[in-house]
Design a protein around this motif. Structure first.
Motif, short mmCIF file in Angstrom:
data_model
loop_
_atom_site.label_atom_id
_atom_site.label_comp_id
_atom_site.label_asym_id
_atom_site.label_seq_id
_atom_site.Cartn_x
_atom_site.Cartn_y
_atom_site.Cartn_z
N TYR A 34 0.79 -1.23 0.00
CA TYR A 34 0.00 0.00 0.00
C TYR A 34 0.82 1.29 0.00
CZ TYR A 34 -3.74 -3.23 0.98
OH TYR A 34 -4.62 -4.29 0.90
N ASP A 35 2.12 1.18 0.25
CA ASP A 35 2.97 2.37 0.33
C ASP A 35 4.01 2.33 -0.78
OD1 ASP A 35 4.84 4.35 0.97
OD2 ASP A 35 4.59 4.06 3.13
N LYS A 36 3.75 3.11 -1.83
CA LYS A 36 4.63 3.10 -3.01
C LYS A 36 6.05 3.55 -2.66
CE LYS A 36 5.07 5.09 -7.61
NZ LYS A 36 4.54 6.03 -8.58
N ASP A 37 6.19 4.56 -1.80
CA ASP A 37 7.52 5.04 -1.42
C ASP A 37 8.29 3.97 -0.65
OD1 ASP A 37 7.12 7.52 -2.62
OD2 ASP A 37 6.32 8.41 -0.77
N LEU A 38 7.60 3.27 0.24
CA LEU A 38 8.25 2.21 1.02
C LEU A 38 8.64 1.06 0.10
CD1 LEU A 38 8.99 1.73 4.00
CD2 LEU A 38 6.89 0.40 4.20
N LEU A 39 7.79 0.75 -0.87
CA LEU A 39 8.12 -0.30 -1.84
C LEU A 39 9.35 0.08 -2.65
CD1 LEU A 39 7.54 -2.96 -3.29
CD2 LEU A 39 5.97 -1.70 -4.78
N ASN A 40 9.42 1.32 -3.11
CA ASN A 40 10.59 1.78 -3.86
C ASN A 40 11.85 1.71 -3.00
OD1 ASN A 40 9.29 2.26 -6.30
ND2 ASN A 40 8.73 4.33 -5.72
N PHE A 41 11.73 2.08 -1.73
CA PHE A 41 12.86 1.97 -0.81
C PHE A 41 13.29 0.51 -0.68
CE2 PHE A 41 14.58 1.32 3.47
CZ PHE A 41 15.65 2.20 3.44
N TYR A 42 12.33 -0.39 -0.53
CA TYR A 42 12.62 -1.82 -0.43
C TYR A 42 13.36 -2.30 -1.68
CZ TYR A 42 11.91 -6.83 -0.78
OH TYR A 42 12.11 -8.17 -0.97
N LEU A 43 12.85 -1.95 -2.85
CA LEU A 43 13.47 -2.40 -4.10
C LEU A 43 14.89 -1.87 -4.25
CD1 LEU A 43 10.39 -2.06 -6.49
CD2 LEU A 43 11.37 -4.18 -5.54
N ASP A 44 15.10 -0.60 -3.89
CA ASP A 44 16.44 -0.02 -3.94
C ASP A 44 17.38 -0.75 -2.98
OD1 ASP A 44 15.66 1.84 -5.83
OD2 ASP A 44 15.41 3.48 -4.38
N CYS A 45 16.91 -1.00 -1.77
CA CYS A 45 17.73 -1.68 -0.77
C CYS A 45 18.04 -3.12 -1.18
CB CYS A 45 17.05 -1.66 0.60
SG CYS A 45 17.06 -0.04 1.36
N ALA A 46 17.05 -3.80 -1.75
CA ALA A 46 17.27 -5.17 -2.21
C ALA A 46 18.33 -5.21 -3.30
CB ALA A 46 15.96 -5.77 -2.71
N ASP A 47 18.31 -4.22 -4.19
CA ASP A 47 19.31 -4.13 -5.25
C ASP A 47 20.69 -3.87 -4.66
OD1 ASP A 47 20.13 -4.08 -7.98
OD2 ASP A 47 20.13 -1.88 -7.91
N LEU A 48 20.77 -2.94 -3.71
CA LEU A 48 22.04 -2.66 -3.05
C LEU A 48 22.58 -3.87 -2.30
CD1 LEU A 48 21.33 0.91 -1.66
CD2 LEU A 48 22.99 0.31 -3.42
N LYS A 49 21.69 -4.57 -1.59
CA LYS A 49 22.10 -5.75 -0.82
C LYS A 49 22.64 -6.82 -1.76
CE LYS A 49 20.40 -9.24 2.42
NZ LYS A 49 20.89 -10.39 1.68
#
Length: 78
Positions: A34-49
């Motif tokens: 439900y939170d697009k900004d949180l999802l984008n943060f998750y995707l960015d972090c997953a890529d960095l990880k």
């Protein structure tokens, strides 16, 4: 639905590193839906990880060989 849990960026990072409980996982996953900004943060972090996980932390064989060669040829000044 009344949500009493608010997922933060810290929660997302803990989630990525499997440091959350099953109950927290469910709440975080719902928040990501439900939170697009949180999802984008998750995707960015997953890529960095993923990139960080690929980093080789041990020295290369070449570096170790150079250290051994230096040690073998080292002549202390007397």
């Amino acid at each position: 639905m009344t949500q009493t849990f608010t997922s933060t960026q810290d929660d997302v990072i803990r989630y990525l590193y499997n440091e959350t409980s099953n109950q927290e996982n469910t709440l975080i996953e719902d928040a990501l839906l439900y939170d697009k900004d949180l999802l984008n943060f998750y995707l960015d972090c997953a890529d960095l990880k993923s990139g960080l996980d690929k980093i080789q932390l041990s020295p290369s064989d070449r570096a170790i060989e150079r250290i051994f060669n230096y040690s073998k040829n080292y002549q202390p000044k007397i």
